[in-house]
Design a protein around this motif. Sequence first.
Motif, mmCIF file in Angstrom:
data_model
loop_
_atom_site.group_PDB
_atom_site.id
_atom_site.type_symbol
_atom_site.label_atom_id
_atom_site.label_comp_id
_atom_site.label_asym_id
_atom_site.label_seq_id
_atom_site.Cartn_x
_atom_site.Cartn_y
_atom_site.Cartn_z
ATOM 1 N N PHE C 8 0.820 -1.213 0.000
ATOM 2 C CA PHE C 8 0.000 0.000 0.000
ATOM 3 C C PHE C 8 0.852 1.261 0.000
ATOM 4 O O PHE C 8 1.975 1.269 0.491
ATOM 5 N N ALA C 9 0.267 2.309 -0.562
ATOM 6 C CA ALA C 9 0.811 3.669 -0.513
ATOM 7 C C ALA C 9 2.261 3.676 -0.981
ATOM 8 O O ALA C 9 2.564 3.193 -2.077
ATOM 9 N N SER C 10 3.173 4.207 -0.166
ATOM 10 C CA SER C 10 4.565 4.354 -0.606
ATOM 11 C C SER C 10 5.194 3.000 -0.959
ATOM 12 O O SER C 10 6.064 2.937 -1.830
ATOM 13 N N LEU C 11 4.745 1.946 -0.317
ATOM 14 C CA LEU C 11 5.328 0.632 -0.612
ATOM 15 C C LEU C 11 4.929 0.152 -2.006
ATOM 16 O O LEU C 11 5.713 -0.534 -2.687
ATOM 17 N N ALA C 12 3.739 0.519 -2.437
ATOM 18 C CA ALA C 12 3.325 0.166 -3.801
ATOM 19 C C ALA C 12 4.153 0.963 -4.818
ATOM 20 O O ALA C 12 4.503 0.448 -5.887
ATOM 21 N N ASP C 13 4.485 2.221 -4.459
ATOM 22 C CA ASP C 13 5.352 3.020 -5.345
ATOM 23 C C ASP C 13 6.737 2.382 -5.435
ATOM 24 O O ASP C 13 7.335 2.282 -6.509
ATOM 25 N N ILE C 14 7.256 1.946 -4.298
ATOM 26 C CA ILE C 14 8.605 1.376 -4.229
ATOM 27 C C ILE C 14 8.705 0.088 -5.041
ATOM 28 O O ILE C 14 9.669 -0.137 -5.783
ATOM 29 N N THR C 15 7.695 -0.771 -4.902
ATOM 30 C CA THR C 15 7.742 -2.057 -5.597
ATOM 31 C C THR C 15 7.202 -1.936 -7.016
ATOM 32 O O THR C 15 7.410 -2.834 -7.830
ATOM 33 N N GLY C 16 6.486 -0.861 -7.286
ATOM 34 C CA GLY C 16 5.884 -0.699 -8.605
ATOM 35 C C GLY C 16 4.657 -1.561 -8.806
ATOM 36 O O GLY C 16 4.140 -1.677 -9.918
ATOM 37 N N THR C 17 4.149 -2.133 -7.734
ATOM 38 C CA THR C 17 2.950 -2.974 -7.850
ATOM 39 C C THR C 17 2.183 -2.931 -6.530
ATOM 40 O O THR C 17 2.765 -2.700 -5.475
ATOM 41 N N SER C 18 0.883 -3.142 -6.623
ATOM 42 C CA SER C 18 0.118 -3.145 -5.381
ATOM 43 C C SER C 18 -0.186 -4.574 -4.928
ATOM 44 O O SER C 18 -0.738 -4.784 -3.862
ATOM 45 N N GLU C 19 0.207 -5.538 -5.722
ATOM 46 C CA GLU C 19 -0.193 -6.903 -5.403
ATOM 47 C C GLU C 19 0.728 -7.903 -6.099
ATOM 48 O O GLU C 19 1.025 -7.737 -7.273
ATOM 49 N N VAL C 20 1.191 -8.917 -5.384
ATOM 50 C CA VAL C 20 1.904 -10.026 -6.036
ATOM 51 C C VAL C 20 1.341 -11.354 -5.531
ATOM 52 O O VAL C 20 0.853 -11.448 -4.406
ATOM 53 N N GLU C 21 1.410 -12.342 -6.427
ATOM 54 C CA GLU C 21 1.078 -13.710 -6.014
ATOM 55 C C GLU C 21 2.395 -14.375 -5.662
ATOM 56 O O GLU C 21 3.411 -14.176 -6.333
ATOM 57 N N LEU C 22 2.400 -15.158 -4.604
ATOM 58 C CA LEU C 22 3.658 -15.739 -4.138
ATOM 59 C C LEU C 22 3.441 -17.212 -3.796
ATOM 60 O O LEU C 22 2.425 -17.582 -3.205
#
Lengths: 139, 139, 81, 81
Positions: C8-22
């Motif tokens: 979420f928020a800044s972390l989505a900017d950092i990773t460039g995605t709001s969601e990953v499947e793992l």
Amino acid sequence: MVQLVRERIDAKGLRERIARPEDGAVVLFEGTVRNHSGGRTVKHLEYHAYESMALQQLEEVREEALRTHAIRDIGIIHRLGTVHPGECSMAIVAVASHRAAAFEACRFAVDRIKSAVPIWKKEFYENGAVWVEGDTMGL
Amino acid sequence: MVQLVRERIDAKGLRERIARPEDGAVVLFEGTVRNHSGGRTVKHLEYHAYESMALQQLEEVREEALRTHAIRDIGIIHRLGTVHPGECSMAIVAVASHRAAAFEACRFAVDRIKSAVPIWKKEFYENGAVWVEGDTMGL
Amino acid sequence: MALRVLFFASLADITGTSEVELEASPNVTIGAVFATLAARFPLLEPHRKSILFARNSRYATPDTPVQDGDEIAFLPPVSGG
Amino acid sequence: MALRVLFFASLADITGTSEVELEASPNVTIGAVFATLAARFPLLEPHRKSILFARNSRYATPDTPVQDGDEIAFLPPVSGG
């Protein structure tokens, strides 16, 4: 009553839904978007949330406020999406027989929301934007 | 802005007149008439005032709130005459950059008004009516 | 086991995605999930101390075990209100 | 000298009037004005301790001197809000 909305918050409507003739005190808090922040002019804010969790957390804040304060009811609306200066981003209404509990519960709820509910705001300036990050020490 | 009125209090209108885009927090207190008091059903209240003095005292409360709290503005409306259960007898709106000052100033103003402003209420029941007398110890 | 991870928020900017499947091994903790993702998104690591963790929309701690199908979320310090 | 004296709320009920005109001697205090009126309206006396005094719309004390033309008010404990 807790709600996340994407349109303008109707604080008066919230007050009307929450207050009843047995109440003696109504305290309404509105967080409003300021047109400046850290010396910069704010064009608008964007509020994002982890919605499912934010609703659960808002409901927990509400229940904790009811449990720990002598209020009859408390309602919370938080806005998401784009919000302009002067507009309301959050409204909380607490009603009680007596004012002390209504003031304290309202303030308690604001404080808890600002530290525990997964909602974030991004400030947009003339050039650029930053995510505002709160202080989670109190969590 | 301080006012004594004989018609319904427009709390939303007060809020709109007081709040500006540089404010971050709006706290509205409404004292509302309860439909019961000391186990008796309240039909209505009547508020009387020593009007010239009440206006001066309200203005002093306002100025003291502005002087002692980090708020930008505060407005107070008190109703006089007959007020029915559920209706608002007094509204106070405090606006500030930050919520702590807005909450504290609003509460300060309510407390001061209830102890220092020459307004009295008479409660009317099914049979009979009594003047309510407050506690002036704090004056 | 399959996990859904939300930023979420800044972390989505950092990773460039709001969601990953793992795909994760059984008995893994949220802390281990974070370590896996910090390896994939190195800019996450400096935020570790301020990040809050959630499992299925509830706050959780780094040692909370995760289960198949869980929704794990990484949350920067909140700033609502 | 001429004074206007106002009674409010329960005190107006007790005296049966909200206002009296009073002729007072010079250099009199508000306390003395009250004593004069308590003699005329004996039911006032038991309330003396809880009554607040005002002179020309300002709080005053029993030893405040009054002047010709003053508006003196006797106020029971307030209950607005």
